[in-house]
Scaffold this motif. Structure first.
Motif, PDB file in Angstrom:
ATOM      1  N   ALA A 125      12.120  -9.230 -23.498  1.00  0.00           N
ATOM      2  CA  ALA A 125      13.178 -10.225 -23.339  1.00  0.00           C
ATOM      3  C   ALA A 125      13.797 -10.517 -24.691  1.00  0.00           C
ATOM      4  N   GLY A 126      15.082 -10.871 -24.692  1.00  0.00           N
ATOM      5  CA  GLY A 126      15.741 -11.262 -25.924  1.00  0.00           C
ATOM      6  C   GLY A 126      16.827 -10.294 -26.344  1.00  0.00           C
ATOM      7  N   SER A 127      17.538 -10.647 -27.411  1.00  0.00           N
ATOM      8  CA  SER A 127      18.695  -9.878 -27.865  1.00  0.00           C
ATOM      9  C   SER A 127      18.335  -8.490 -28.370  1.00  0.00           C
ATOM     10  N   GLY A 128      17.057  -8.244 -28.672  1.00  0.00           N
ATOM     11  CA  GLY A 128      16.641  -6.935 -29.149  1.00  0.00           C
ATOM     12  C   GLY A 128      16.068  -6.033 -28.070  1.00  0.00           C
ATOM     13  N   ALA A 129      16.125  -6.471 -26.825  1.00  0.00           N
ATOM     14  CA  ALA A 129      15.466  -5.715 -25.750  1.00  0.00           C
ATOM     15  C   ALA A 129      16.011  -4.300 -25.607  1.00  0.00           C
ATOM     16  N   GLU A 130      17.315  -4.147 -25.561  1.00  0.00           N
ATOM     17  CA  GLU A 130      17.883  -2.804 -25.375  1.00  0.00           C
ATOM     18  C   GLU A 130      17.617  -1.924 -26.592  1.00  0.00           C
ATOM     19  N   ALA A 131      17.632  -2.510 -27.773  1.00  0.00           N
ATOM     20  CA  ALA A 131      17.320  -1.736 -28.979  1.00  0.00           C
ATOM     21  C   ALA A 131      15.875  -1.241 -28.945  1.00  0.00           C
ATOM     22  N   MET A 132      14.963  -2.045 -28.406  1.00  0.00           N
ATOM     23  CA  MET A 132      13.575  -1.623 -28.295  1.00  0.00           C
ATOM     24  C   MET A 132      13.447  -0.436 -27.341  1.00  0.00           C
ATOM     25  N   ARG A 133      14.181  -0.496 -26.247  1.00  0.00           N
ATOM     26  CA  ARG A 133      14.150   0.617 -25.291  1.00  0.00           C
ATOM     27  C   ARG A 133      14.736   1.874 -25.929  1.00  0.00           C
ATOM     28  N   ALA A 134      15.817   1.713 -26.688  1.00  0.00           N
ATOM     29  CA  ALA A 134      16.431   2.860 -27.360  1.00  0.00           C
ATOM     30  C   ALA A 134      15.492   3.462 -28.398  1.00  0.00           C
ATOM     31  N   ALA A 135      14.607   2.624 -28.957  1.00  0.00           N
ATOM     32  CA  ALA A 135      13.653   3.096 -29.967  1.00  0.00           C
ATOM     33  C   ALA A 135      12.364   3.630 -29.346  1.00  0.00           C
ATOM     34  N   GLY A 136      12.284   3.640 -28.008  1.00  0.00           N
ATOM     35  CA  GLY A 136      11.151   4.266 -27.346  1.00  0.00           C
ATOM     36  C   GLY A 136      10.245   3.359 -26.549  1.00  0.00           C
ATOM     37  N   ALA A 137      10.494   2.047 -26.526  1.00  0.00           N
ATOM     38  CA  ALA A 137       9.662   1.155 -25.717  1.00  0.00           C
ATOM     39  C   ALA A 137       9.969   1.385 -24.245  1.00  0.00           C
ATOM     40  N   PRO A 138       8.950   1.595 -23.389  1.00  0.00           N
ATOM     41  CA  PRO A 138       9.207   1.932 -21.989  1.00  0.00           C
ATOM     42  C   PRO A 138       9.470   0.736 -21.082  1.00  0.00           C
ATOM     43  N   GLY A 139       9.140  -0.478 -21.532  1.00  0.00           N
ATOM     44  CA  GLY A 139       9.262  -1.645 -20.657  1.00  0.00           C
ATOM     45  C   GLY A 139      10.701  -1.981 -20.311  1.00  0.00           C
ATOM     46  N   ARG A 140      10.889  -2.606 -19.152  1.00  0.00           N
ATOM     47  CA  ARG A 140      12.239  -2.979 -18.727  1.00  0.00           C
ATOM     48  C   ARG A 140      12.759  -4.142 -19.578  1.00  0.00           C
ATOM     49  N   ALA A 141      14.073  -4.216 -19.713  1.00  0.00           N
ATOM     50  CA  ALA A 141      14.708  -5.301 -20.454  1.00  0.00           C
ATOM     51  C   ALA A 141      14.952  -6.478 -19.522  1.00  0.00           C
ATOM     52  N   ILE A 142      14.653  -7.672 -19.994  1.00  0.00           N
ATOM     53  CA  ILE A 142      14.912  -8.907 -19.249  1.00  0.00           C
ATOM     54  C   ILE A 142      16.055  -9.629 -19.952  1.00  0.00           C
TER      55      ILE A 142
END
Length: 204
Positions: free
Chosen positions: A152-169
């Motif tokens: 969750a939060g403003s960095g969620a999509e960046a985390m996914r782009a960097a390889g985090a598999p969890g869904r963005a809230i």
């Protein structure tokens, strides 16, 4: 008791007025860098110009300027009104908001944009219990920190782009959601939480 909540640590500027825990009035605007210009007029639009016995303010981490604007206003109104001033963490507020969603997970990671290309990250469990300390990490390290958690939060999509598999809230800080925070998390000292060491160094 009347409570005024101030949120200026992120892109939005928001204020909320509560009477005995019930929301009385609320303003929320995406202002980017305009917190200093909008905050006082927004408070002035509240019933009785926002006067309250308790002022809750976001201590950060987040925008350096935004955090300081909110804290300065809270302290000034506290002195003028004889009100108690107390703080809360922006990451805890985001976590509390995400846990209030119908499909809330048992654990999640909050990730928001930090400084110098880093992200502020922290893991929380149900009840907005912090599982890890706050950390400021480069994108790849922050993505690894998230593990399998939803983010969750403003960095969620960046985390996914960097390889985090969890869904963005998709949740962001909003003053009215301070009502979701456990009392212990609204009792911080009204001092800034910067989330990382200062860039300036004392001369040797």
């Amino acid at each position: 008791m009347r409570t005024l909540a101030i949120e200026t640590a992120a892109e939005a500027c928001s204020v909320a007025l509560f009477e005995d825990g019930n929301l009385v009035a609320h303003r929320h605007e995406l202002v980017g860098r305009g917190h200093a210009e909008r905050l006082i007029p927004m408070i002035a639009e509240m019933p009785e110009r926002g006067r309250a016995e308790l002022i809750l303010v976001d201590c950060g981490p987040g925008s350096f300027t935004g955090v300081r604007v909110g804290l300065a206003a809270a302290r000034a109104f506290g002195l003028a009104w004889g009100a108690r001033v107390s703080g809360y963490s922006s990451l805890a507020l985001i976590a509390a908001t995400a846990f209030a969603e119908p499909d809330a997970p048992p654990t999640l990671t909050v990730a928001i944009v930090g400084g110098h290309g880093e992200y502020f990250v922290q893991r929380f469990g149900e009840g907005v219990v912090a599982i890890t300390p706050l950390a400021s990490l480069k994108p790849e390290d922050a993505a690894a920190f998230c593990g399998q958690d939803p983010i969750a939060g403003s960095g969620a999509e960046a985390m996914r782009a960097a390889g985090a598999p969890g869904r963005a809230i998709a949740v962001h800080p909003d003053a009215r959601n301070t009502a979701l925070l456990p009392p212990a998390l609204t009792a911080l000292s009204p001092s800034p939480i910067y989330g990382r060491a200062p860039d300036a160094r004392l001369p040797a």
